[in-house]
Scaffold this motif. Structure first.
Motif, PDB file in Angstrom:
ATOM      1  N   SER A  29     -25.930 -24.654   5.232  1.00 38.70           N
ATOM      2  CA  SER A  29     -26.789 -25.038   4.001  1.00 38.70           C
ATOM      3  C   SER A  29     -27.197 -25.308   3.084  1.00 38.70           C
ATOM      4  O   SER A  29     -25.953 -25.147   2.523  1.00 38.70           O
ATOM      5  N   THR A  31     -27.878 -27.059  -0.947  1.00 36.91           N
ATOM      6  CA  THR A  31     -28.937 -26.939  -1.555  1.00 36.91           C
ATOM      7  C   THR A  31     -28.615 -28.022  -2.847  1.00 36.91           C
ATOM      8  O   THR A  31     -27.893 -28.867  -2.674  1.00 36.91           O
ATOM      9  N   GLU A  33     -27.509 -28.311  -5.491  1.00 33.19           N
ATOM     10  CA  GLU A  33     -26.767 -29.093  -6.080  1.00 33.19           C
ATOM     11  C   GLU A  33     -25.353 -29.011  -5.884  1.00 33.19           C
ATOM     12  O   GLU A  33     -24.912 -29.059  -6.477  1.00 33.19           O
TER      13      GLU A  33
END
Length: 384
Positions: A29, A31, A33
């Motif tokens: 997963s 993000t 960031e």
């Protein structure tokens, strides 16, 4: 936005950052960031002597809506840049990568960020500018339109830019020439206070313009400006102005690009260039007599601008004899007539319940006539 950062950080940094990101986050997963961190390591590896907080630069673009408007003004010592919301979608600060070219440094190849605008307002002196800025230099920001923002200029800079467009337009990259027109369309949409004279002076430079991209970007603001002047004393003056521009360039080719020719033809006929009207009407008569034509460009609307009643009625009767699925195309262009009697007849037929028009077609006839040209707009208003 990703394209902007590819240009601002340089392709080398961006591709290494994407490679880092894909390798590290494969089957995991992720993000935003994680992307920022991968880009940061790529930047530090390639530019160890140039510190930059990549996450700080990228984060606002992903976290908040909208796009900024950057306004560039001359000062006694250099340039002032301000950013504000473009439209009502945001009030936050963006960190904007700034690339630019000047008349003294006409480099439109390097799209990397010279510096970043991270506040509402920023002043930068000539000494701090990486590129030379003479007293009478034009300045173009957002090289090749790679930045995801809209640019405006103060009156002095607009004057210098227009001077370049008129006297040496190819000194400015064709993508930026196109953006000047596209941004004016955005100014109109968002009610940005800018003089229409600036736009008309840009339009005047189209007499010299041979690049298809610029014509394609100019088409929409031209139509918008024409529509905005309908019903005013300015409209006939605008058509006379456009006629003066289109007359010498009617018939110009654009390296086998079809659409710029269509734009020139449309505004030539609309503004009354007689050669355009004669040619389009000739094609219309050819179709009327033989049922076809080898003419490679649109002709119906331009031809109906000049068609007499007999010619117009021939095509109208042909369209009405067809079923609704075929009729819509065959009826297209009839609304372009500037014969008031025919316009009123067209609207009468939209209300005539004894014919076989669908309710959709009836409404479409009103909207088509009102949006096509100033005379149609006035006729619909009077008719209602």
């Amino acid at each position: 936005m990703l394209r902007m950062f590819q240009a601002a950080l340089t392709e080398e940094v961006f591709l290494l950052g994407v490679k880092n990101y894909l390798n590290e986050m494969k089957l995991k997963s992720a993000t935003p960031e994680d992307l920022y961190e991968a880009m940061q390591r790529a930047w530090d590896e390639i530019n160890p002597q140039r510190p930059l907080d990549v996450a700080q630069m990228m984060r606002p673009w992903f976290d908040q809506p909208g796009i900024p408007l950057v306004t560039v003004s001359r000062t006694s010592s250099g340039l002032r840049l301000t950013q504000e919301e473009f439209g009502p979608s945001h009030t936050d600060i963006f960190n904007i990568p700034i690339s630019y070219a000047t008349a003294s440094t006409q480099n439109f190849d390097d799209t990397s960020a010279e510096f970043w605008l991270t506040t509402n307002e920023m002043e930068i002196s000539r000494e701090d500018l990486a590129k030379e800025l003479g007293d009478n230099d034009w300045v173009i920001f957002n090289i090749r339109d790679t930045g995801y923002y809209v640019t405006n200029y103060d009156d002095e800079l607009w004057r210098l830019i227009i001077g370049a467009l008129v006297n040496d337009h190819e000194a400015i990259h064709f993508l930026n020439r196109g953006t000047l027109f596209a941004d004016f369309q955005r100014f109109i949409q968002q009610n940005i206070d800018i003089s229409p004279t600036i736009f008309l002076e840009m339009v005047d430079s189209l007499k010299l313009e041979k690049h298809p991209h610029v014509w394609i970007r100019a088409e929409r603001p031209l139509w918008t400006f024409e529509a905005l002047t309908r019903g005013t004393d300015s409209h006939p003056l605008l058509l006379t102005f456009l006629q003066g521009i289109m007359t010498p360039i009617y018939g110009r080719t654009f390296d086998e690009e079809r659409w710029p020719v269509e734009i020139v033809n449309r505004f030539s006929c609309l503004s009354g260039v007689q050669a355009c009207l004669d040619n389009a009407l000739s094609v219309l008569h050819e179709v009327m007599e033989t049922g076809s034509t080898s003419y490679p460009f649109s002709y119906r609307c331009n031809g109906f601008l000049a068609a007499d009643e007999a010619t117009w009625m021939h095509f109208f009767d042909e369209a009405m004899a067809l079923d609704s699925s075929r009729r819509r195309f065959e009826k297209w262009g009839l609304e372009c007539t500037q014969n008031k009697k025919l316009q009123e007849f067209f609207l009468d037929q939209a209300l005539n319940t004894s014919n076989n028009l669908s309710s959709f077609e009836r409404g479409d006839m009103f909207s088509a006539l009102s949006s096509e040209n100033h005379m149609g707009w006035e006729t619909v208003i009077e008719f209602i």
